[in-house]
Enzyme design. Structure first.
Site, PDB file in Angstrom:
ATOM      1  N   SER A  41       3.580   0.011 -11.587  1.00  0.00           N
ATOM      2  CA  SER A  41       2.999  -0.479 -10.335  1.00  0.00           C
ATOM      3  C   SER A  41       1.561  -0.966 -10.485  1.00  0.00           C
ATOM      4  O   SER A  41       1.072  -1.701  -9.632  1.00  0.00           O
ATOM      5  CB  SER A  41       3.044   0.623  -9.272  1.00  0.00           C
ATOM      6  OG  SER A  41       2.340   1.759  -9.724  1.00  0.00           O
ATOM      7  N   ASP A 325      -4.724   3.259  -2.285  1.00  0.00           N
ATOM      8  CA  ASP A 325      -3.872   4.298  -1.681  1.00  0.00           C
ATOM      9  C   ASP A 325      -4.043   5.576  -2.500  1.00  0.00           C
ATOM     10  O   ASP A 325      -5.070   5.749  -3.142  1.00  0.00           O
ATOM     11  CB  ASP A 325      -2.417   3.801  -1.571  1.00  0.00           C
ATOM     12  CG  ASP A 325      -1.809   3.429  -2.917  1.00  0.00           C
ATOM     13  OD1 ASP A 325      -2.317   3.894  -3.963  1.00  0.00           O
ATOM     14  OD2 ASP A 325      -0.814   2.669  -2.921  1.00  0.00           O
ATOM     15  N   HIS A 328      -3.241   4.133  -6.495  1.00  0.00           N
ATOM     16  CA  HIS A 328      -3.565   2.831  -7.069  1.00  0.00           C
ATOM     17  C   HIS A 328      -5.012   2.417  -6.816  1.00  0.00           C
ATOM     18  O   HIS A 328      -5.496   2.534  -5.688  1.00  0.00           O
ATOM     19  CB  HIS A 328      -2.608   1.772  -6.517  1.00  0.00           C
ATOM     20  CG  HIS A 328      -1.178   2.106  -6.810  1.00  0.00           C
ATOM     21  ND1 HIS A 328      -0.333   2.643  -5.860  1.00  0.00           N
ATOM     22  CD2 HIS A 328      -0.475   2.033  -7.952  1.00  0.00           C
ATOM     23  CE1 HIS A 328       0.845   2.869  -6.425  1.00  0.00           C
ATOM     24  NE2 HIS A 328       0.786   2.517  -7.680  1.00  0.00           N
TER      25      HIS A 328
END
Ligand SMILES: *[C@@H]1O[C@H](CO)[C@@H](O)[C@H](O)[C@H]1NC(C)=O
Ligand SMILES: *[C@@H]1O[C@H](CO)[C@@H](O)[C@H](O)[C@H]1NC(C)=O
Length: 349
Positions: A41, A325, A328
Site C-alpha cells: 500500500s 491515516d 500510511h
C-alpha cells in the site's frame, strides 16, 4: 538538539542537491525509458479497487491533495513511487496494472497492492490482495504484451534491461502477519531472527525471478519504523517508549539482511545493479527533527482497519503531519523519503 540541527542541515543540503539535479535533467526524455513498481500500500496506485478486500481506499478523503482525486492511493497525495517517477522525468504517473492500456505499458506498470507481502498468506485476513509472487506473474503478462509491441523477444529483453525497477515490500509481513497472532502463527513458529531469515530466502528468489525477467537496475526498499505508526502505538504496549520497540527491532533484523542481500546480488549477478534504500534511517532522520513540527498522529479519523473513515473531513494542515491515516505516511513525508531515496538510486541509473 545539536544532533537535530545537524540532521536538518544535512537534509537541507540533500534537498538542495535534489533541486539542482532535477533542474539539470528537466526537459526532454526521462532518465530511464520505463519504471516498474512492485509492492504494497505504500506505493499501490489503485490495483485493489475492484478486489474483495477491506484494504482499498478509492474514496474521499484519500486523494484530497492528488490531482486526480481518490485513485486507490493510500495517501492524501502522491506516493514515494509517484515522486520518484517525477524526479526520473516522467510526465505522467506510471499506470496501475489494473488500468494500464495498450502502448502505455512501455513506460512501465505499477503492480503494487495494499496489504500484500512477500509471503502469500500475508494480509489475507483483510481480504484478497495481489501478493508479490502474483505481481511477478502479472509482470509476465506485461512482458508478453511488450514482446508483441516491439516485435520480438530480443528487442523486448533489450528494452526491459534499460528499465528501472523498484520493490517496496515487507511491512505487511510484520504488521499483517507476524504481529497478528490471532490470525497468523508465524510468531509461534519463528523467532524474529528466524522470521527475517525465512522472509529473506523467499524474497531473494522473488528478486531472482525479477532478474530472470530482464531487470538490471533495481531498488529494494527497507522497511520503515512501523513500530512508530499511530496504528502500532494504539494497538500494542509501548512500555513507556514513543514507539513499539519490538516491532522496530524485528524490522531492523529484516533490513540488515536485506542490505546483505543487495551486496550479494551486486557481486553475484554481472551486469545488474541493485541499491538498498534505507527508509528506516531516512524517516527516522526527518521525523526526529523538531524544526519540521511534524505531528506523529494521523490526519483523518480512522476505522477498525486504521484507514480513513469515508467522507470524513481530514485535518487542515496536512503538511505538518507525518502520518495520513493510522499506517500510511502523508504526502509531505513521502516527498522527503522519495527525494532522499532518489539521490541513492541515481547511482545505478
Ligand atoms: C500454522 O498455520 C498453518 C496454516 O494455517 C498450518 O498449516 C500450520 O500447521 C500451522 N503451524 C503451526 C506450528 O501451528
Ligand atoms: C551469491 O553467491 C554466493 C556464493 O556462491 C552464494 O552463497 C549466495 O547464496 C549467492 N547469493 C545470492 C543472493 O545470489
Amino acid at each position: 538538539m545539536a544532533r537535530h540541527r545537524t540532521s536538518l542541515h544535512l537534509l537541507g543540503i540533500f534537498l538542495f542537491a535534489v533541486a539542482s539535479l532535477k533542474q539539470y535533467c528537466a526537459n526532454g526524455e526521462p532518465q530511464v525509458p520505463c519504471y516498474f513498481i512492485f509492492g504494497d500500500s505504500l506505493v499501490d496506485s489503485g490495483n485493489n479497487n475492484n478486489l474483495a478486500t477491506n484494504a482499498k481506499v478509492n474514496y474521499p478523503p484519500y486523494g484530497i491533495d492528488f490531482p486526480e482525486g481518490p485513485t486507490g492511493r493510500f495517501c492524501n497525495g502522491r506516493t514515494t513511487a509517484d515522486v520518484i517517477g517525477e524526479l526520473l522525468g516522467f510526465d505522467n504517473f506510471i499506470p496501475s496494472f489494473l488500468s494500464a492500456k495498450g502502448s502505455e505499458i512501455l513506460k512501465g506498470v505499477n503492480y503494487a497492492s495494499g496489504s500484500a507481502g512477500i509471503r502469500s498468506e500475508t494480509g489475507k485476513q483483510l481480504g484478497v490482495n495481489i501478493d508479490l509472487n502474483t505481481q511477478l506473474q502479472n509482470h509476465q503478462v506485461t512482458i508478453s504484451h511488450i514482446v508483441d509491441l516491439l516485435g520480438s523477444k530480443d528487442s523486448a529483453t533489450e528494452y526491459l534491461n534499460k528499465c528501472f525497477y523498484s520493490v517496496v515490500i515487507g511491512s505487511n509481513d510484520y504488521i499483517n502477519n507476524y504481529f497478528l497472532p490471532q490470525f497468523y502463527n508465524t510468531s509461534s513458529q519463528y523467532t524474529p531472527e528466524q522470521y527475517a531469515e525465512v522472509l529473506m530466502e523467499q524474497y531473494s528468489q522473488q528478486i531472482m525471478t525479477l532478474y530472470d525477467s530482464g531487470a538490471r537496475k533495481a531498488a529494494l526498499t527497507g522497511i520503515g519504523p512501523i513500530g512508530c505508526t499511530p496504528g502500532a502505538t494504539a494497538s500494542y504496549d509501548t512500555d513507556g517508549s514513543l514507539c513499539v520497540d519490538s516491532m522496530n527491532q524485528a524490522v531492523n533484523l529484516f533490513n540488515n539482511r536485506l542490505k546483505l542481500l543487495v551486496d550479494q546480488l551486486n557481486s553475484n549477478l554481472t551486469g545488474a545493479k541493485f541499491v538498498y534504500l534505507n527508509t528506516y534511517g531516512i524517516v527516522s532522520e526527518y521525523a526526529a527533527s523538531p524544526a519540521f513540527q511534524i505531528k506523529i498522529d494521523g490526519c483523518c479519523k480512522v476505522n477498525e482497519y486504521g484507514l480513513c473513515v469515508p467522507y470524513e473531513a481530514p485535518c487542515e494542515l496536512r503538511n505538518l503531519h507525518l502520518f495520513w491515516d493510522a499506517f500510511h505516511p502523508s504526502e509531505i513525508a513521502n516527498k522527503f523519503t522519495a527525494e532522499i531515496s532518489y539521490l541513492a538510486l541515481k547511482k545505478i541509473l
